[in-house]
Design an enzyme around this catalytic site. Sequence first.
Site, PDB file in Angstrom:
ATOM      1  CB  CYS A 188      -1.547 -33.759  -4.260  1.00 21.90           C
ATOM      2  SG  CYS A 188      -0.696 -33.190  -5.745  1.00 21.90           S
ATOM      3  CG  ASN A 238       8.664 -33.645  -8.534  1.00 26.39           C
ATOM      4  OD1 ASN A 238       9.377 -34.643  -8.549  1.00 26.39           O
ATOM      5  ND2 ASN A 238       9.078 -32.486  -8.068  1.00 26.39           N
ATOM      6  CD  GLU A 252       1.376 -35.852  -4.368  1.00 24.52           C
ATOM      7  OE1 GLU A 252       1.990 -35.293  -5.297  1.00 24.52           O
ATOM      8  OE2 GLU A 252       1.579 -35.616  -3.170  1.00 24.52           O
ATOM      9  CB  CYS A 270       0.538 -29.793  -2.184  1.00 24.44           C
ATOM     10  SG  CYS A 270      -0.153 -30.224  -3.792  1.00 24.44           S
ATOM     11  CD  GLU A 274      10.179 -28.797 -10.541  1.00 25.28           C
ATOM     12  OE1 GLU A 274      11.178 -28.217 -11.008  1.00 25.28           O
ATOM     13  OE2 GLU A 274       9.908 -28.826  -9.320  1.00 25.28           O
ATOM     14  CB  CYS A 329       2.134 -32.882  -7.621  1.00 25.81           C
ATOM     15  SG  CYS A 329       2.235 -31.219  -6.927  1.00 25.81           S
TER      16      CYS A 329
HETATM   17  N1  THU Z   1       5.371 -31.478  -5.204  1.00 24.97           N
HETATM   18  C1  THU Z   1       4.848 -32.720  -5.418  1.00 24.97           C
HETATM   19  O1  THU Z   1       5.251 -33.421  -6.356  1.00 24.97           O
HETATM   20  N2  THU Z   1       3.881 -33.155  -4.581  1.00 24.97           N
HETATM   21  C2  THU Z   1       3.440 -32.472  -3.483  1.00 24.97           C
HETATM   22  O2  THU Z   1       2.497 -32.923  -2.832  1.00 24.97           O
HETATM   23  C3  THU Z   1       4.125 -31.255  -3.076  1.00 24.97           C
HETATM   24  C4  THU Z   1       4.942 -30.606  -4.137  1.00 24.97           C
HETATM   25  C5  THU Z   1       6.389 -30.991  -6.136  1.00 24.97           C
HETATM   26  C6  THU Z   1       5.938 -29.920  -7.083  1.00 24.97           C
HETATM   27  C7  THU Z   1       7.245 -29.229  -7.436  1.00 24.97           C
HETATM   28  O3  THU Z   1       7.835 -29.914  -8.534  1.00 24.97           O
HETATM   29  C8  THU Z   1       8.114 -29.429  -6.211  1.00 24.97           C
HETATM   30  O4  THU Z   1       7.482 -30.424  -5.413  1.00 24.97           O
HETATM   31  C9  THU Z   1       8.316 -28.175  -5.367  1.00 24.97           C
HETATM   32  O5  THU Z   1       7.102 -27.605  -5.038  1.00 24.97           O
END
Ligand code: THU
Length: 139
Positions: free
Chosen positions: A95, A48, A61, A92, A50, A59
């Site tokens: 994703c 991920n 993914e 999520c 940010e 994310c």
């Molecule tokens: N996140 C992912 O990278 N993938 C997911 O499927 C769930 C959430 C990340 C996004 C964010 O940087 C952190 O998790 C908290 O939500």
Amino acid sequence: MTHPSEFDWTTLRATARSAMERAYAPYSKFAVGAAALTDDGRMVSGCNIENASYGVTLCAECSLVTDLIMGGGGLLVAFTCVDGNGDTLMPCGRCRQLLYEHSADGLILDTVSGFKTIDEVLPDAFGPRQLDVYRETRA
Ligand code: THU
């Protein structure tokens, strides 16, 4: 129908954990790593990434799919995702949709409740087929 035992999940999980180490998550402090196998035997991964504008966050993914496309494309056959402790994490909802677009039939996901297919984690999915069906009705 592909069986989970066809894949080396230990290596795939280790790759997801390595990817997780590269996460850029200064805001949530929630690192995520993902790894997948393609139908031509490649391994792809992502973490991920940010952003100060929180909603712009990518994310793990998303970067995995970028790796897939930049490495020559193909379809995903096996997928795993881990959190900052290295424990299995469910992708999520957004994703799941992202993975669906690039999934081989029967893509297997390593989930918190065992191995599941993409159709099990995203039933009655919206995808390219729906667009084709719609276009056919308009032709
Ligand atoms: N996140 C992912 O990278 N993938 C997911 O499927 C769930 C959430 C990340 C996004 C964010 O940087 C952190 O998790 C908290 O939500």
